[in-house]
Design a protein around this motif. Structure first.
Motif, mmCIF file in Angstrom:
data_model
loop_
_atom_site.group_PDB
_atom_site.id
_atom_site.type_symbol
_atom_site.label_atom_id
_atom_site.label_comp_id
_atom_site.label_asym_id
_atom_site.label_seq_id
_atom_site.Cartn_x
_atom_site.Cartn_y
_atom_site.Cartn_z
ATOM 1 N N ALA A 138 0.848 -1.197 0.000
ATOM 2 C CA ALA A 138 0.000 0.000 0.000
ATOM 3 C C ALA A 138 0.879 1.242 0.000
ATOM 4 O O ALA A 138 2.015 1.222 0.503
ATOM 5 N N VAL A 139 0.366 2.325 -0.575
ATOM 6 C CA VAL A 139 1.005 3.639 -0.504
ATOM 7 C C VAL A 139 -0.077 4.653 -0.166
ATOM 8 O O VAL A 139 -1.251 4.486 -0.543
ATOM 9 N N GLY A 140 0.301 5.688 0.564
ATOM 10 C CA GLY A 140 -0.694 6.673 0.945
ATOM 11 C C GLY A 140 -0.087 7.928 1.506
ATOM 12 O O GLY A 140 1.144 8.091 1.546
ATOM 13 N N GLY A 141 -0.946 8.822 1.937
ATOM 14 C CA GLY A 141 -0.517 10.078 2.527
ATOM 15 C C GLY A 141 -1.432 10.453 3.679
ATOM 16 O O GLY A 141 -2.647 10.217 3.624
ATOM 17 N N MET A 142 -0.840 11.039 4.723
ATOM 18 C CA MET A 142 -1.584 11.433 5.912
ATOM 19 C C MET A 142 -1.527 12.946 6.073
ATOM 20 O O MET A 142 -0.492 13.563 5.810
ATOM 21 N N LEU A 143 -2.628 13.539 6.498
ATOM 22 C CA LEU A 143 -2.702 14.970 6.772
ATOM 23 C C LEU A 143 -2.867 15.152 8.276
ATOM 24 O O LEU A 143 -3.895 14.769 8.853
ATOM 25 N N ALA A 144 -1.847 15.715 8.919
ATOM 26 C CA ALA A 144 -1.906 15.938 10.364
ATOM 27 C C ALA A 144 -2.867 17.073 10.681
ATOM 28 O O ALA A 144 -2.894 18.102 9.994
ATOM 29 N N LEU A 145 -3.644 16.897 11.739
ATOM 30 C CA LEU A 145 -4.632 17.898 12.131
ATOM 31 C C LEU A 145 -4.099 18.852 13.195
ATOM 32 O O LEU A 145 -4.862 19.682 13.705
ATOM 33 N N ASP A 146 -2.804 18.779 13.503
ATOM 34 C CA ASP A 146 -2.213 19.647 14.519
ATOM 35 C C ASP A 146 -2.416 21.124 14.212
ATOM 36 O O ASP A 146 -2.598 21.945 15.120
ATOM 37 N N TRP A 147 -2.375 21.475 12.921
ATOM 38 C CA TRP A 147 -2.442 22.883 12.534
ATOM 39 C C TRP A 147 -3.792 23.519 12.879
ATOM 40 O O TRP A 147 -3.892 24.741 13.002
ATOM 41 N N ALA B 219 -1.168 19.870 21.840
ATOM 42 C CA ALA B 219 -0.156 19.741 22.890
ATOM 43 C C ALA B 219 -0.794 19.320 24.213
ATOM 44 O O ALA B 219 -0.241 18.499 24.948
ATOM 45 N N THR B 220 -1.979 19.863 24.511
ATOM 46 C CA THR B 220 -2.687 19.484 25.732
ATOM 47 C C THR B 220 -3.126 18.031 25.679
ATOM 48 O O THR B 220 -3.000 17.280 26.655
ATOM 49 N N LEU B 221 -3.634 17.597 24.512
ATOM 50 C CA LEU B 221 -4.046 16.213 24.345
ATOM 51 C C LEU B 221 -2.865 15.268 24.529
ATOM 52 O O LEU B 221 -2.983 14.209 25.156
ATOM 53 N N ASP B 222 -1.711 15.648 23.991
ATOM 54 C CA ASP B 222 -0.503 14.851 24.147
ATOM 55 C C ASP B 222 -0.129 14.715 25.618
ATOM 56 O O ASP B 222 0.162 13.630 26.123
ATOM 57 N N ALA B 223 -0.152 15.849 26.337
ATOM 58 C CA ALA B 223 0.241 15.840 27.747
ATOM 59 C C ALA B 223 -0.718 15.008 28.594
ATOM 60 O O ALA B 223 -0.304 14.334 29.539
ATOM 61 N N GLU B 224 -2.010 15.025 28.247
ATOM 62 C CA GLU B 224 -3.003 14.363 29.089
ATOM 63 C C GLU B 224 -3.252 12.907 28.711
ATOM 64 O O GLU B 224 -3.620 12.101 29.571
ATOM 65 N N THR B 225 -3.082 12.554 27.437
ATOM 66 C CA THR B 225 -3.415 11.201 26.985
ATOM 67 C C THR B 225 -2.256 10.453 26.344
ATOM 68 O O THR B 225 -2.344 9.238 26.151
ATOM 69 N N GLY B 226 -1.190 11.151 25.963
ATOM 70 C CA GLY B 226 -0.080 10.501 25.277
ATOM 71 C C GLY B 226 -0.275 10.367 23.781
ATOM 72 O O GLY B 226 0.540 9.734 23.095
ATOM 73 N N ILE B 227 -1.357 10.951 23.228
ATOM 74 C CA ILE B 227 -1.578 10.935 21.777
ATOM 75 C C ILE B 227 -0.776 12.070 21.159
ATOM 76 O O ILE B 227 -1.057 13.238 21.395
ATOM 77 N N ASN B 228 0.234 11.723 20.358
ATOM 78 C CA ASN B 228 1.130 12.730 19.788
ATOM 79 C C ASN B 228 0.488 13.518 18.655
ATOM 80 O O ASN B 228 0.589 14.740 18.598
ATOM 81 N N HIS B 229 -0.157 12.794 17.720
ATOM 82 C CA HIS B 229 -0.727 13.435 16.532
ATOM 83 C C HIS B 229 -1.984 12.683 16.103
ATOM 84 O O HIS B 229 -2.120 11.480 16.334
ATOM 85 N N ILE B 230 -2.886 13.402 15.437
ATOM 86 C CA ILE B 230 -4.079 12.821 14.837
ATOM 87 C C ILE B 230 -4.084 13.178 13.347
ATOM 88 O O ILE B 230 -3.773 14.318 12.976
ATOM 89 N N TYR B 231 -4.439 12.214 12.504
ATOM 90 C CA TYR B 231 -4.380 12.401 11.051
ATOM 91 C C TYR B 231 -5.689 11.941 10.399
ATOM 92 O O TYR B 231 -6.403 11.088 10.935
ATOM 93 N N VAL B 232 -5.950 12.474 9.211
ATOM 94 C CA VAL B 232 -6.830 11.837 8.242
ATOM 95 C C VAL B 232 -5.928 11.361 7.116
ATOM 96 O O VAL B 232 -4.874 11.955 6.862
ATOM 97 N N PHE B 233 -6.305 10.277 6.456
ATOM 98 C CA PHE B 233 -5.406 9.735 5.436
ATOM 99 C C PHE B 233 -6.181 9.119 4.285
ATOM 100 O O PHE B 233 -7.364 8.777 4.389
ATOM 101 N N GLY B 234 -5.485 8.981 3.157
ATOM 102 C CA GLY B 234 -5.981 8.269 1.999
ATOM 103 C C GLY B 234 -4.920 7.290 1.538
ATOM 104 O O GLY B 234 -3.720 7.584 1.629
ATOM 105 N N GLU B 235 -5.345 6.133 1.049
ATOM 106 C CA GLU B 235 -4.393 5.057 0.731
ATOM 107 C C GLU B 235 -4.882 4.244 -0.459
ATOM 108 O O GLU B 235 -6.075 4.019 -0.622
#
Length: 264
Positions: free
Chosen positions: A203-212, A219-235
């Motif tokens: 498979a090949v694909g691309g992810m769009l980070a929602l951090d922006w 940053a708050t979500l990372d500190a409280e839950t350990g989730i570094n990044h959230i993405y939407v993606f297509g593959e």
């Protein structure tokens, strides 16, 4: 001669004393001081992010079983269930075992997908549909190496992460009539309508980070839950299943997938 050697040694020592502060300053302010292979933009802003080790994907998309490929593209599957893609959903879990400097992460990933479809069965020896339902269920799985090229995102904030996957795939499949596993007779032996097909997966694909959308909230979500990044993606993926043996049904597919992912 001896005095010349001593003078040369003193001169070299003086150059080292002069150059060392300049080199140290260069390391602090130049490319050598950024240490960009180890620290991301969040850390450079003084925000301590949690360790990133895993990725989880929730996946959706149409599934086009390749059952009819050996019939030239029009065969029993299309005649019974039609030629449109069937809804599928699945999950994937990746271990980002190694970070490659200047590139991204690589590690093993495992995935599972579910697809089922049903239609009215044909009456025996006729092209007329009966009132009895027949169904086909396919559950592809894979174990693959996953490469995520996220260094550009980590260093510059450009929220795009290309990736690729390649590995081994297999699928369980079963057919049923009136909610019971279908049966047929081959050479005087009863054969159940279920089996296992295996092959390759890529498979090949691309992810769009929602951090922006909200860096502070991420940053708050990372500190409280350990989730570094959230993405939407297509593959775009390929399950080449059942082509290695004539005794296996070709239940793989080539299709596109969309979904959401998070890194932890």
């Amino acid at each position: 001669m001896k005095s010349a050697i001593i003078a040369g040694a003193l001169a070299a020592a003086a150059l080292v004393c002069i150059a060392e502060p300049a080199l140290a300053q260069s390391r602090r302010s130049g490319v050598g001081g950024t240490n960009w292979r180890q620290r991301d933009r969040r850390e450079s802003r003084g925000e301590k992010g949690s360790t990133q080790r895993f990725a989880f994907e929730l996946r959706f998309g149409p599934y086009y079983p390749a059952i009819d490929d050996e019939f030239g593209g029009s065969g029993p599957y299309q005649q019974v269930f039609g030629d449109s893609g069937k809804f599928s959903f699945g999950f994937e879990f990746d271990w980002q075992a190694l970070r490659i400097p200047y590139v991204g992460t690589i590690g093993p990933g495992v995935g599972w997908t579910f697809m089922t479809t049903s239609a009215k069965a044909f009456t025996t020896g006729s092209t007329e549909r009966s009132e009895v339902n027949t169904s086909l269920t396919i559950m592809p799985m894979h174990a693959s190496a996953v490469l995520r090229l996220d260094e550009l995102f980590r260093r510059t904030g450009v929220p795009v992460v290309p990736y690729g996957k390649v590995g081994f795939g297999m699928a369980t499949w079963s057919t049923s009539i009136a909610d019971e596993t279908s049966k047929t007779t081959v050479g005087g032996n009863e054969v159940l309508g279920r089996g296992l097909s295996y092959g390759l997966h890529w498979a090949v694909g691309g992810m769009l980070a929602l951090d922006w959308l909200s860096p502070r909230s991420m940053a708050t979500l990372d500190a409280e839950t350990g989730i570094n990044h959230i993405y939407v993606f297509g593959e775009w993926l390929n399950y080449n299943l059942g082509t290695f043996s004539d005794s296996q049904m070709q239940v793989g597919t080539s299709t596109w997938i969309v979904g959401m992912a998070m890194e932890m």
